[in-house]
Design a protein around this motif. Structure first.
Motif, PDB file in Angstrom:
ATOM      1  N   PRO A  55      35.610   5.470  24.156  1.00  0.00           N
ATOM      2  CA  PRO A  55      34.857   6.680  24.482  1.00  0.00           C
ATOM      3  C   PRO A  55      33.697   6.446  25.452  1.00  0.00           C
ATOM      4  O   PRO A  55      33.248   7.376  26.118  1.00  0.00           O
ATOM      5  N   VAL A  56      33.187   5.227  25.526  1.00  0.00           N
ATOM      6  CA  VAL A  56      32.015   4.935  26.353  1.00  0.00           C
ATOM      7  C   VAL A  56      32.449   4.661  27.787  1.00  0.00           C
ATOM      8  O   VAL A  56      33.355   3.855  28.035  1.00  0.00           O
ATOM      9  N   SER A  57      31.800   5.314  28.721  1.00  0.00           N
ATOM     10  CA  SER A  57      32.109   5.105  30.134  1.00  0.00           C
ATOM     11  C   SER A  57      31.639   3.722  30.573  1.00  0.00           C
ATOM     12  O   SER A  57      30.515   3.321  30.299  1.00  0.00           O
ATOM     13  N   SER A  94      27.259  14.469  27.012  1.00  0.00           N
ATOM     14  CA  SER A  94      27.030  13.512  25.931  1.00  0.00           C
ATOM     15  C   SER A  94      28.279  12.679  25.688  1.00  0.00           C
ATOM     16  O   SER A  94      29.394  13.188  25.690  1.00  0.00           O
ATOM     17  N   GLN A  95      28.073  11.382  25.486  1.00  0.00           N
ATOM     18  CA  GLN A  95      29.203  10.491  25.219  1.00  0.00           C
ATOM     19  C   GLN A  95      29.621  10.475  23.744  1.00  0.00           C
ATOM     20  O   GLN A  95      30.785  10.208  23.433  1.00  0.00           O
ATOM     21  N   PHE A  96      28.683  10.747  22.849  1.00  0.00           N
ATOM     22  CA  PHE A  96      28.965  10.573  21.427  1.00  0.00           C
ATOM     23  C   PHE A  96      28.938  11.872  20.627  1.00  0.00           C
ATOM     24  O   PHE A  96      29.319  11.886  19.458  1.00  0.00           O
ATOM     25  N   TYR A 165      23.091   1.183  30.763  1.00  0.00           N
ATOM     26  CA  TYR A 165      22.159   0.639  29.774  1.00  0.00           C
ATOM     27  C   TYR A 165      20.768   1.252  29.906  1.00  0.00           C
ATOM     28  O   TYR A 165      20.250   1.419  31.011  1.00  0.00           O
ATOM     29  N   ASN A 166      20.168   1.557  28.770  1.00  0.00           N
ATOM     30  CA  ASN A 166      18.809   2.073  28.743  1.00  0.00           C
ATOM     31  C   ASN A 166      17.835   0.950  28.427  1.00  0.00           C
ATOM     32  O   ASN A 166      18.179  -0.244  28.485  1.00  0.00           O
ATOM     33  N   SER A 171      24.243   1.502  25.880  1.00  0.00           N
ATOM     34  CA  SER A 171      24.772   2.576  26.703  1.00  0.00           C
ATOM     35  C   SER A 171      24.147   3.902  26.272  1.00  0.00           C
ATOM     36  O   SER A 171      24.021   4.194  25.082  1.00  0.00           O
ATOM     37  N   SER A 172      23.738   4.711  27.232  1.00  0.00           N
ATOM     38  CA  SER A 172      23.070   5.973  26.935  1.00  0.00           C
ATOM     39  C   SER A 172      24.052   6.995  26.375  1.00  0.00           C
ATOM     40  O   SER A 172      25.232   7.024  26.753  1.00  0.00           O
ATOM     41  N   ASN A 173      23.555   7.839  25.495  1.00  0.00           N
ATOM     42  CA  ASN A 173      24.371   8.929  24.958  1.00  0.00           C
ATOM     43  C   ASN A 173      24.391  10.101  25.943  1.00  0.00           C
ATOM     44  O   ASN A 173      25.449  10.599  26.305  1.00  0.00           O
ATOM     45  N   ILE A 174      23.201  10.529  26.377  1.00  0.00           N
ATOM     46  CA  ILE A 174      23.075  11.641  27.311  1.00  0.00           C
ATOM     47  C   ILE A 174      23.054  11.098  28.743  1.00  0.00           C
ATOM     48  O   ILE A 174      22.431  10.068  29.030  1.00  0.00           O
TER      49      ILE A 174
END
Length: 326
Positions: A55-57, A94-96, A165-166, A171-174
Motif C-alpha cells: 500500500p505504501v508508495s 492518504s496512504q493508510f 520519509y518525514n 513514510s508519510s500518511n498524508i
C-alpha cells in the motif's frame, strides 16, 4: 518530504488543445507559500507508484494525460518488480486511511529513456502507460509540462510533493508539500563541486545553498516539481536521487524531453507550456477623434492627390464641391 536530519535524498501555447482546459488546473489549490500536509485535491496530478500488495508508495509520478504517467527511470529499479506488478494510485491523499477519491491502475508498459545513466542520474526519466484510461475529476487531473526552451530563473517559487520519509524517518500518511526556490545550474554545480555529482544541462536544482534539510526524501523519487504560471501549474522537474549529502536538491529538467515524450505518445499529446508563461498584450483600440478634421484637397497649389481612376475621381469631385460650400 520534510526533514531536519541528513537523509539520502534523492504558457508559448499549449501543444494539445485537448488538454488546454484541464492541465495544470487544481481547483482546491490556493497555495501561496509554506509546506506540510497537502489538502485533498491540491495536487490532482500527483500519483503514488508501488507494487501489487504494497500500500505504501515507493515512488512518485505525475499524470500527464488520461493514459500516461511521468516518473523517473530509477523508479523501476527501486521496486525491483515486473511491469505487470506495478500499481499506480491516482487521486490519493492518504496512504493508510480510506480515501473516497482514490482509484488505481496497473501498468502495461514502462519506457525508460535510452540514455538513462543510473550512476550519474542523467536522463532519469520514464513513461508509465496505464492499463486503462482515467476520467478527469477535481481530484484527478493532468499537469502541464514545461516546454522546450523554457527558462527557470533563480529564485522561481516551486513546489515538490510526495509521501517520502518525514522527520521520524517513516513514510508519510498524508501527501506532503514543500515550497523551494529554483537555484541556477551554475550555483548548483559550485555547491556539488568535489562530491562526484555532475550537474548536467538535463538537470534542474531547487532548494537552498546552505544546510536546510527541507525538500524531497526517500520514496519521493519520480515525483514532480511544479511552478505556478498564470492560473495553472507547470511541471518543471522530476525528483531524482543523490547521495552526496549536498544542497540544493537535484531534479530532472522536464523541458529537455518534449520531443522524446511526444515521440512515445501517439494520442492526446501532453500540454506543454513555455516558462515563463506570458499572455500577449493586444494592441490598444484607437480612440475615435470627437472633432475630426475634414481633408479638402488644394487644387490650386498642385498638391492634390488626384487619381485618374473613375471611383477616386468621383470621391474627389464630391469632396471638392462640399469644401467650396463650407
Amino acid at each position: 518530504m520534510y526533514r531536519t536530519q541528513n537523509l539520502f535524498s534523492t504558457f508559448s501555447v499549449l501543444s494539445s488543445s485537448l488538454l488546454s482546459s484541464v492541465c495544470g488546473r487544481a481547483p482546491f489549490n490556493t497555495k501561496i507559500y509554506g509546506g506540510g500536509d497537502a489538502t485533498e485535491g491540491s495536487w490532482p496530478w500527483h500519483v503514488g507508484i508501488t507494487s501489487t500488495g504494497e500500500p505504501v508508495s515507493v515512488c512518485g509520478g505525475s499524470l500527464i494525460n488520461k493514459d500516461w504517467v511521468l516518473s523517473s527511470a530509477f523508479c523501476i529499479n527501486i521496486m525491483d518488480t515486473s511491469v505487470d506488478q506495478i500499481v499506480i494510485y491516482l487521486g490519493r491523499s492518504s496512504q493508510f486511511n480510506p480515501d473516497p477519491h482514490q482509484i488505481n491502475r496497473t501498468v502495461i508498459n514502462v519506457i525508460n529513456h535510452p540514455d538513462f545513466n543510473p550512476n550519474t542520474g542523467d536522463n532519469n526519466i520514464a513513461l508509465f502507460q496505464l492499463s486503462s484510461s482515467v476520467d478527469f475529476t477535481d481530484y484527478i487531473r493532468p499537469v502541464c509540462l514545461a516546454a522546450a526552451g523554457s527558462v527557470f530563473d533563480e529564485g522561481l517559487s516551486s513546489w515538490a510533493t510526495g509521501w517520502g520519509y518525514n522527520n521520524d524517518a517513516e513514510s508519510s500518511n498524508i501527501l506532503q508539500e514543500v515550497e523551494i526556490p529554483i537555484v541556477s545550474n551554475q550555483n548548483c554545480s559550485i555547491a556539488y563541486n568535489g562530491s562526484g555529482v555532475t550537474i548536467t544541462d538535463n538537470m534542474l536544482c531547487a532548494g537552498w545553498l546552505n544546510d536546510v534539510y527541507i525538500g524531497p526524501s526517500f520514496f519521493d523519487e519520480g515525483g514532480p516539481l511544479v511552478s505556478k504560471q498564470g492560473s495553472g501549474w507547470i511541471q518543471t522537474g522530476i525528483i531524482i536521487m543523490t547521495d552526496a549529502g549536498r544542497f540544493p536538491y537535484v531534479f530532472n529538467r522536464v523541458s529537455q524531453y518534449q520531443d522524446w515524450i511526444n515521440s512515445h505518445i501517439s494520442n492526446e499529446k501532453p500540454g506543454f507550456v513555455t516558462v515563463p508563461y506570458s499572455t500577449p498584450t493586444p494592441d490598444p483600440i484607437p480612440t475615435p477623434d470627437p472633432n475630426p478634421t475634414l481633408y479638402c484637397p488644394d487644387i490650386f497649389s498642385g498638391s492634390s492627390p488626384i487619381q485618374l481612376f473613375p471611383l477616386s475621381l468621383t470621391f474627389f469631385i464630391f469632396s471638392l464641391i462640399f469644401c467650396l460650400f463650407i
